[in-house]
Structure formats: structure tokens, C-alpha cells
Design a protein around this motif. Structure first.
Motif, PDB file in Angstrom:
ATOM      1  N   VAL A 148       0.838  -1.202   0.000  1.00 14.19           N
ATOM      2  CA  VAL A 148       0.000   0.000   0.000  1.00 14.19           C
ATOM      3  C   VAL A 148       0.868   1.245   0.000  1.00 14.19           C
ATOM      4  CG1 VAL A 148      -1.632   1.347   1.391  1.00 14.19           C
ATOM      5  CG2 VAL A 148      -2.001  -1.110   1.060  1.00 14.19           C
ATOM      6  N   TRP A 149       1.927   1.244   0.813  1.00  7.67           N
ATOM      7  CA  TRP A 149       2.829   2.401   0.877  1.00  7.67           C
ATOM      8  C   TRP A 149       3.510   2.637  -0.467  1.00  7.67           C
ATOM      9  CZ3 TRP A 149       8.290   2.559   0.555  1.00  7.67           C
ATOM     10  CH2 TRP A 149       8.849   3.807   0.836  1.00  7.67           C
ATOM     11  N   LEU A 150       3.963   1.564  -1.115  1.00 11.91           N
ATOM     12  CA  LEU A 150       4.622   1.701  -2.417  1.00 11.91           C
ATOM     13  C   LEU A 150       3.658   2.250  -3.468  1.00 11.91           C
ATOM     14  CD1 LEU A 150       6.729  -1.593  -2.542  1.00 11.91           C
ATOM     15  CD2 LEU A 150       7.614   0.751  -2.445  1.00 11.91           C
ATOM     16  N   TYR A 151       2.406   1.780  -3.428  1.00  9.86           N
ATOM     17  CA  TYR A 151       1.423   2.288  -4.387  1.00  9.86           C
ATOM     18  C   TYR A 151       1.135   3.766  -4.124  1.00  9.86           C
ATOM     19  CZ  TYR A 151      -2.863   2.822  -7.075  1.00  9.86           C
ATOM     20  OH  TYR A 151      -3.814   3.269  -7.970  1.00  9.86           O
ATOM     21  N   ALA A 152       0.938   4.116  -2.856  1.00 12.13           N
ATOM     22  CA  ALA A 152       0.649   5.510  -2.505  1.00 12.13           C
ATOM     23  C   ALA A 152       1.830   6.412  -2.857  1.00 12.13           C
ATOM     24  CB  ALA A 152       0.325   5.615  -1.015  1.00 12.13           C
ATOM     25  N   ARG A 153       3.035   5.903  -2.713  1.00 18.45           N
ATOM     26  CA  ARG A 153       4.239   6.683  -3.026  1.00 18.45           C
ATOM     27  C   ARG A 153       4.444   6.833  -4.537  1.00 18.45           C
ATOM     28  NH1 ARG A 153       9.771   5.191  -3.574  1.00 18.45           N
ATOM     29  NH2 ARG A 153      11.226   6.783  -2.826  1.00 18.45           N
ATOM     30  N   SER A 154       3.955   5.855  -5.300  1.00 16.31           N
ATOM     31  CA  SER A 154       4.183   5.851  -6.746  1.00 16.31           C
ATOM     32  C   SER A 154       3.083   6.543  -7.537  1.00 16.31           C
ATOM     33  CB  SER A 154       4.308   4.400  -7.243  1.00 16.31           C
ATOM     34  OG  SER A 154       5.341   3.722  -6.578  1.00 16.31           O
ATOM     35  N   THR A 155       1.960   6.824  -6.900  1.00 15.72           N
ATOM     36  CA  THR A 155       0.824   7.425  -7.597  1.00 15.72           C
ATOM     37  C   THR A 155       0.289   8.615  -6.817  1.00 15.72           C
ATOM     38  OG1 THR A 155      -0.849   6.019  -6.513  1.00 15.72           O
ATOM     39  CG2 THR A 155       0.169   5.164  -8.534  1.00 15.72           C
ATOM     40  N   GLN A 156      -0.455   9.449  -7.522  1.00 17.59           N
ATOM     41  CA  GLN A 156      -1.104  10.596  -6.898  1.00 17.59           C
ATOM     42  C   GLN A 156      -2.561  10.645  -7.353  1.00 17.59           C
ATOM     43  OE1 GLN A 156       0.159  12.980  -4.742  1.00 17.59           O
ATOM     44  NE2 GLN A 156       2.051  11.799  -4.605  1.00 17.59           N
ATOM     45  N   ALA A 157      -3.467  10.940  -6.438  1.00 14.64           N
ATOM     46  CA  ALA A 157      -4.879  11.087  -6.805  1.00 14.64           C
ATOM     47  C   ALA A 157      -5.064  12.339  -7.644  1.00 14.64           C
ATOM     48  CB  ALA A 157      -5.741  11.163  -5.549  1.00 14.64           C
ATOM     49  N   VAL A 158      -5.872  12.228  -8.700  1.00 11.72           N
ATOM     50  CA  VAL A 158      -6.166  13.401  -9.526  1.00 11.72           C
ATOM     51  C   VAL A 158      -7.476  14.056  -9.106  1.00 11.72           C
ATOM     52  CG1 VAL A 158      -4.867  12.507 -11.487  1.00 11.72           C
ATOM     53  CG2 VAL A 158      -7.322  12.018 -11.308  1.00 11.72           C
ATOM     54  N   ASN A 159      -8.243  13.385  -8.255  1.00 14.81           N
ATOM     55  CA  ASN A 159      -9.501  13.935  -7.758  1.00 14.81           C
ATOM     56  C   ASN A 159      -9.888  13.200  -6.478  1.00 14.81           C
ATOM     57  OD1 ASN A 159     -10.545  11.441  -8.641  1.00 14.81           O
ATOM     58  ND2 ASN A 159     -11.060  12.297 -10.649  1.00 14.81           N
ATOM     59  N   ALA A 160     -11.024  13.532  -5.942  1.00  9.13           N
ATOM     60  CA  ALA A 160     -11.468  12.917  -4.687  1.00  9.13           C
ATOM     61  C   ALA A 160     -11.730  11.423  -4.843  1.00  9.13           C
ATOM     62  CB  ALA A 160     -12.733  13.625  -4.181  1.00  9.13           C
ATOM     63  N   LYS A 161     -12.169  11.027  -6.036  1.00  8.18           N
ATOM     64  CA  LYS A 161     -12.413   9.598  -6.265  1.00  8.18           C
ATOM     65  C   LYS A 161     -11.112   8.808  -6.137  1.00  8.18           C
ATOM     66  CE  LYS A 161     -16.301  10.403  -9.416  1.00  8.18           C
ATOM     67  NZ  LYS A 161     -16.779  10.282 -10.825  1.00  8.18           N
ATOM     68  N   GLY A 162     -10.049   9.360  -6.665  1.00  6.21           N
ATOM     69  CA  GLY A 162      -8.763   8.692  -6.569  1.00  6.21           C
ATOM     70  C   GLY A 162      -8.250   8.608  -5.147  1.00  6.21           C
ATOM     71  N   LYS A 163      -8.533   9.628  -4.348  1.00  7.36           N
ATOM     72  CA  LYS A 163      -8.075   9.647  -2.952  1.00  7.36           C
ATOM     73  C   LYS A 163      -8.911   8.722  -2.088  1.00  7.36           C
ATOM     74  CE  LYS A 163      -7.508  12.688   1.053  1.00  7.36           C
ATOM     75  NZ  LYS A 163      -7.605  14.097   1.566  1.00  7.36           N
ATOM     76  N   TRP A 164     -10.226   8.949  -2.081  1.00  8.50           N
ATOM     77  CA  TRP A 164     -11.079   8.203  -1.163  1.00  8.50           C
ATOM     78  C   TRP A 164     -11.405   6.805  -1.656  1.00  8.50           C
ATOM     79  CZ3 TRP A 164     -10.582   9.990   3.353  1.00  8.50           C
ATOM     80  CH2 TRP A 164     -10.419  11.363   3.562  1.00  8.50           C
ATOM     81  N   GLY A 165     -11.375   6.628  -2.978  1.00  6.46           N
ATOM     82  CA  GLY A 165     -11.547   5.279  -3.506  1.00  6.46           C
ATOM     83  C   GLY A 165     -10.405   4.380  -3.071  1.00  6.46           C
TER      84      GLY A 165
END
Length: 218
Positions: A148-165
Motif C-alpha cells: 500500500v505504501w509503495l502504491y501511494a508513493r508511486s501514484t497521486q490522486a487526480v480527484n477525490a475519487k482517486g483519494k477516497w476510492g
């Protein structure tokens, strides 16, 4: 093993940013995605036998097509080649195929010796960590959280759906894992199979989340 496989899927995004998280989930969990159908068809079998000596109530009696080492390797080739052919991304195809095989290798850590090397094999693999809840948690939770940490570090949410999803997907997987560990045994093998089919929804959820995130920093 359950969330450990999803942790590998999350973490693989760092190595293959072009591959959707949904595809990474599908590959990492592939043999558990086909297993329920093989159960319903009667090709493979499982028995429910709650035991004080194991955290799983399931006895995997016969599953050489989905869960033998040879079977996993074969499925890895099929899934990897299919991905490479469809997406024209052969670097990603190697990783996708490897993720399929990783499922068997991770299962071999926690399963009791019930994983055949090939159909008809009389030799079975399994280190038996499922016999100990603390040891199982000590392996699976860090693996999941690292992914999970590697995915969060490698990607960024472009909107609220990306963050909260993403946050809700992680939370839901942890809740399901807790239910697997501490919930009541399933009522029947058919119930296991039908619930197992619902894992395809997690794959779709991952595709949706990944569409609302981008690799790198925005």
C-alpha cells in the motif's frame, strides 16, 4: 493468505507504472479467482473442518489445476502472454506473469502442506504459518502495508475519487481480512465458491481507483 496477495499487487505498481492496479490485482489473485469456478464445477474440492490448531477452517483436498506449482506457472504464462499481446507491453507482461506465480509462493508460506507441485504429485508444499495467528499476521500485515505504501508513493490522486476510492479499498480489504481470521466458518463449500466469486469486484474496484490516479507527482 489473503491481503498479502493484494499487497503484492499494490506494490507492483512501483515496478510497472503502465499496468493498471486492476490488472495487478487480477494477476496476483488469479488462481484464487479461478478456484471458485472449479469448486462449483466439482473439478476441485475443499472441506470445512474448524480446528483449534489452525486459523483457517478449510481443508484443501484437491486443487491441482489452480494451486499446483506447475498449474500456477502455466497460468502465469497464459496471463502474461495475453496481457502482452493485448497491451503490447512485454515488460509489463513479465511482471504480470510473475505475479500469478507469486500467489503460489506466498501460499506456500502460510498453507499447511497441501499445495501439490503438479497434478498427481504426491509431494506437497506448505510451511504451515496458518497454525499460528501471530506468525500469520507478522507476515501478511507488513507485506500488505508495504505494498500500500509503495502504491501511494508511486501514484497521486487526480480527484477525490482517486483519494477516497483508494482509502476505502484499503480499509475494505483489512475488514475482509479480519472477517476471514475471526469470523464464523462458512456454511458450505458452495458458499465459499460464491463468496470467492465476489473477488472480481475487488479487481473492478482497483481498475476504477487507478483511473483516478496518476503515476509520479502532479
Amino acid at each position: 493468505m489473503f491481503i498479502g496477495h493484494f499487497g503484492i499487487g499494490f506494490g507492483a505498481k512501483a515496478a510497472a507504472p503502465k499496468v493498471s492496479l486492476g490488472t495487478l490485482f487480477l494477476a496476483a489473485q488469479f488462481i484464487d479467482l479461478i478456484w471458485p469456478t472449479l469448486l462449483l464445477l466439482g473439478v476441485e474440492t475443499v472441506r470445512i473442518a474448524p480446528s483449534a490448531h489452525s486459523i483457517t477452517p478449510l481443508v484443501f483436498e484437491h486443487y491441482p489445476i489452480s494451486h499446483s506449482l506447475l498449474g500456477a506457472a502455466g497460468w502465469g504464462v497464459v496471463v502474461g502472454v495475453l496481457y502482452g499481446w493485448l497491451r503490447k507491453d512485454w515488460r509489463g507482461a513479465w511482471l504480470v506473469g510473475a505475479l500469478v506465480v507469486s500467489h503460489w509462493l506466498l501460499d506456500a508460506i502460510v498453507h499447511l502442506p497441501d499445495l501439490p507441485l503438479y497434478p498427481g504429485s504426491e509431494t506437497f508444499a506448505g510451511m504451515g504459518l496458518w497454525a499460528s495467528l501471530p506468525l500469520t499476521l507478522a507476515v501478511e500485515l507488513p507485506l500488505f502495508l508495504l505494498g500500500v505504501w509503495l502504491y501511494a508513493r508511486s501514484t497521486q490522486a487526480v480527484n477525490a475519487k482517486g483519494k477516497w476510492g483508494f482509502v476505502s479499498l484499503v480499509g475494505f480489504l483489512l475488514l475482509v481480512h479480519a472477517g476471514n481470521l475471526f469470523g464464523e466458518p462458512p456454511p458450505s463449500a458452495d458458499a465459499i465458491a460464491w463468496v470467492g466469486q465476489s473477488q472480481w469486484l475487488l479487481v473492478l474496484w482497483a481498475y476504477w481507483v487507478d483511473r483516478h490516479r496518476r503515476t509520479g507527482r502532479l
